[in-house]
Write a protein that holds these residues in place. Structure first.
Motif, PDB file in Angstrom:
ATOM      1  N   SER A  66       0.877  -1.362   0.160  1.00 53.12           N
ATOM      2  CA  SER A  66       0.070   0.108  -0.014  1.00 53.12           C
ATOM      3  C   SER A  66       0.895   1.224  -0.054  1.00 53.12           C
ATOM      4  O   SER A  66       1.931   1.350   0.525  1.00 53.12           O
ATOM      5  N   VAL A  67       0.434   2.482  -0.483  1.00 53.76           N
ATOM      6  CA  VAL A  67       0.779   3.594  -0.617  1.00 53.76           C
ATOM      7  C   VAL A  67       0.074   4.583  -0.127  1.00 53.76           C
ATOM      8  O   VAL A  67      -1.196   4.639  -0.810  1.00 53.76           O
TER       9      VAL A  67
ATOM     10  N   VAL B 203       4.265   5.823   3.245  1.00 52.16           N
ATOM     11  CA  VAL B 203       3.673   7.112   2.761  1.00 52.16           C
ATOM     12  C   VAL B 203       4.396   7.691   1.594  1.00 52.16           C
ATOM     13  O   VAL B 203       5.512   7.502   1.513  1.00 52.16           O
ATOM     14  N   ALA B 204       3.524   7.930   0.613  1.00 49.76           N
ATOM     15  CA  ALA B 204       4.157   8.643  -0.650  1.00 49.76           C
ATOM     16  C   ALA B 204       5.200   9.634  -0.238  1.00 49.76           C
ATOM     17  O   ALA B 204       5.092  10.322   0.705  1.00 49.76           O
ATOM     18  N   PRO B 205       6.184   9.705  -1.214  1.00 49.65           N
ATOM     19  CA  PRO B 205       7.174  10.795  -0.877  1.00 49.65           C
ATOM     20  C   PRO B 205       6.692  12.059  -0.620  1.00 49.65           C
ATOM     21  O   PRO B 205       7.424  12.993   0.017  1.00 49.65           O
ATOM     22  N   ASN B 206       5.675  12.605  -1.308  1.00 47.05           N
ATOM     23  CA  ASN B 206       5.260  13.776  -1.188  1.00 47.05           C
ATOM     24  C   ASN B 206       3.953  13.948  -0.172  1.00 47.05           C
ATOM     25  O   ASN B 206       3.144  14.901   0.011  1.00 47.05           O
TER      26      ASN B 206
ATOM     27  N   ARG C 120       8.749  14.680   3.119  1.00 46.56           N
ATOM     28  CA  ARG C 120       7.377  14.230   3.646  1.00 46.56           C
ATOM     29  C   ARG C 120       7.041  15.429   4.778  1.00 46.56           C
ATOM     30  O   ARG C 120       8.012  15.881   5.526  1.00 46.56           O
ATOM     31  N   THR C 121       5.792  15.946   4.623  1.00 44.98           N
ATOM     32  CA  THR C 121       5.474  16.899   5.756  1.00 44.98           C
ATOM     33  C   THR C 121       5.176  16.131   7.206  1.00 44.98           C
ATOM     34  O   THR C 121       4.419  14.961   6.844  1.00 44.98           O
ATOM     35  N   LEU C 122       5.381  16.625   7.986  1.00 47.27           N
ATOM     36  CA  LEU C 122       5.110  16.236   9.402  1.00 47.27           C
ATOM     37  C   LEU C 122       4.392  17.166  10.298  1.00 47.27           C
ATOM     38  O   LEU C 122       4.773  18.658  10.205  1.00 47.27           O
ATOM     39  N   LEU C 123       3.358  16.713  10.935  1.00 50.58           N
ATOM     40  CA  LEU C 123       2.480  17.525  11.585  1.00 50.58           C
ATOM     41  C   LEU C 123       2.145  17.157  12.805  1.00 50.58           C
ATOM     42  O   LEU C 123       2.009  15.938  13.090  1.00 50.58           O
ATOM     43  N   LEU C 124       2.436  18.089  14.089  1.00 49.63           N
ATOM     44  CA  LEU C 124       1.781  17.564  15.338  1.00 49.63           C
ATOM     45  C   LEU C 124       0.639  18.575  15.333  1.00 49.63           C
ATOM     46  O   LEU C 124       0.604  19.713  15.548  1.00 49.63           O
ATOM     47  N   MET C 125      -0.558  17.969  15.631  1.00 45.53           N
ATOM     48  CA  MET C 125      -1.967  18.431  15.503  1.00 45.53           C
ATOM     49  C   MET C 125      -2.585  18.693  16.973  1.00 45.53           C
ATOM     50  O   MET C 125      -2.419  17.753  17.774  1.00 45.53           O
ATOM     51  N   ALA C 126      -2.905  19.830  17.252  1.00 47.13           N
ATOM     52  CA  ALA C 126      -3.568  20.092  18.606  1.00 47.13           C
ATOM     53  C   ALA C 126      -4.926  20.370  18.355  1.00 47.13           C
ATOM     54  O   ALA C 126      -5.439  21.215  17.594  1.00 47.13           O
ATOM     55  N   PRO C 127      -5.986  19.388  18.626  1.00 47.72           N
ATOM     56  CA  PRO C 127      -7.470  19.517  18.241  1.00 47.72           C
ATOM     57  C   PRO C 127      -8.147  20.286  19.257  1.00 47.72           C
ATOM     58  O   PRO C 127      -9.397  20.358  18.947  1.00 47.72           O
TER      59      PRO C 127
END
Length: 233
Positions: free
Chosen positions: A79-80, A128-131, A178-185
């Motif tokens: 899978s990708v 995860v896809a490269p982008n 790849r984009t890395l996100l730390l999300m505060a909900p």
């Protein structure tokens, strides 16, 4: 796994609460979703899959058990995904401090909230896809700069540890696009947030997804809230 005319997401920890809402939101936006539960019982995610017309696949993993994470990686090897979103969070009694928290409670929070999510990132990043984007559910309470009231001392420490470990991960993989996100909900009415929380799930999760989509392909590590605002480290 490829969605016809859409995008693909792998959501870790989606049996209920914020994770379940994430799966539902991405389905509503036309994504093909693979989402995980922990344990063998039926959950609300299974009910959602029954109405998703094949667009939701339910997998099973306990992210605190490395062998289970490895087995999930093997099952998804072909899978990708455009997005990997890791949702994991447990808490303790908010009044407990380092002076009185049981050691096993402290360890449980650190392993579940900090160590295990980053281990999942390490293990599944190549799916995860490269982008693509790797997002982890953090918390505004993980901000050291914004902690001027105290409370939830151990939970705060676990989310701060998660944030620090993701910064170290980003530094080690500085050449990864790849984009890395730390999300505060935000403070949300869930089993973890409690009935007195300020936001409903419907007020939080669409904003979380909007923010993730707005930063897709941007690269780098970002600590953001559900309104797209930068959270101070």
């Amino acid at each position: 796994m490829t969605a016809i005319g859409g995008k693909t997401a792998l959501i870790i920890g989606a049996s209920r609460g914020l994770g379940h809402a994430l799966a539902a939101e991405y389905l509503d936006r036309g994504w093909q979703v693979t989402a995980t539960v922990r344990g063998g019982g039926r959950t609300a995610l299974h009910d959602l899959a029954d109405t998703a017309r094949g667009h939701l696949v339910v997998e099973n993993v306990d992210i605190t058990v490395p062998d289970q994470v490895a087995a999930l990686r093997d099952r998804l090897a072909r899978s990708v995904f455009d997005l990997l979103f890791i949702n994991a969070g447990v808490t303790n009694r908010p009044e407990e401090t380092a002076a009185d928290v049981p050691t096993d409670t402290f360890v449980h929070l650190m392993v579940t909230n900090a160590l295990s999510p980053v281990r999942v990132v390490e293990r599944l990043r190549d799916l995860v896809a490269p982008n693509g984007t790797i997002a982890v559910m953090s918390s505004g309470q993980g901000s050291i700069a914004n902690n001027d009231r105290g409370g939830f001392e151990i939970y705060r420490a676990s989310k701060a540890a998660l944030n620090q470990m993701m910064r170290s991960y980003a530094a080690r993989h500085a050449d990864d696009p790849r984009t890395l996100l730390l999300m505060a909900p935000g403070w949300v009415k869930t089993d973890l947030g409690g009935p007195g929380a300020r936001l409903t799930i419907d007020q939080s999760i669409p904003g979380v997804v909007d923010t993730v989509e707005a930063h897709a392909t941007e690269g780098g590590l970002h600590y953001l809230d559900y309104q797209g605002q930068i959270v101070r480290w």
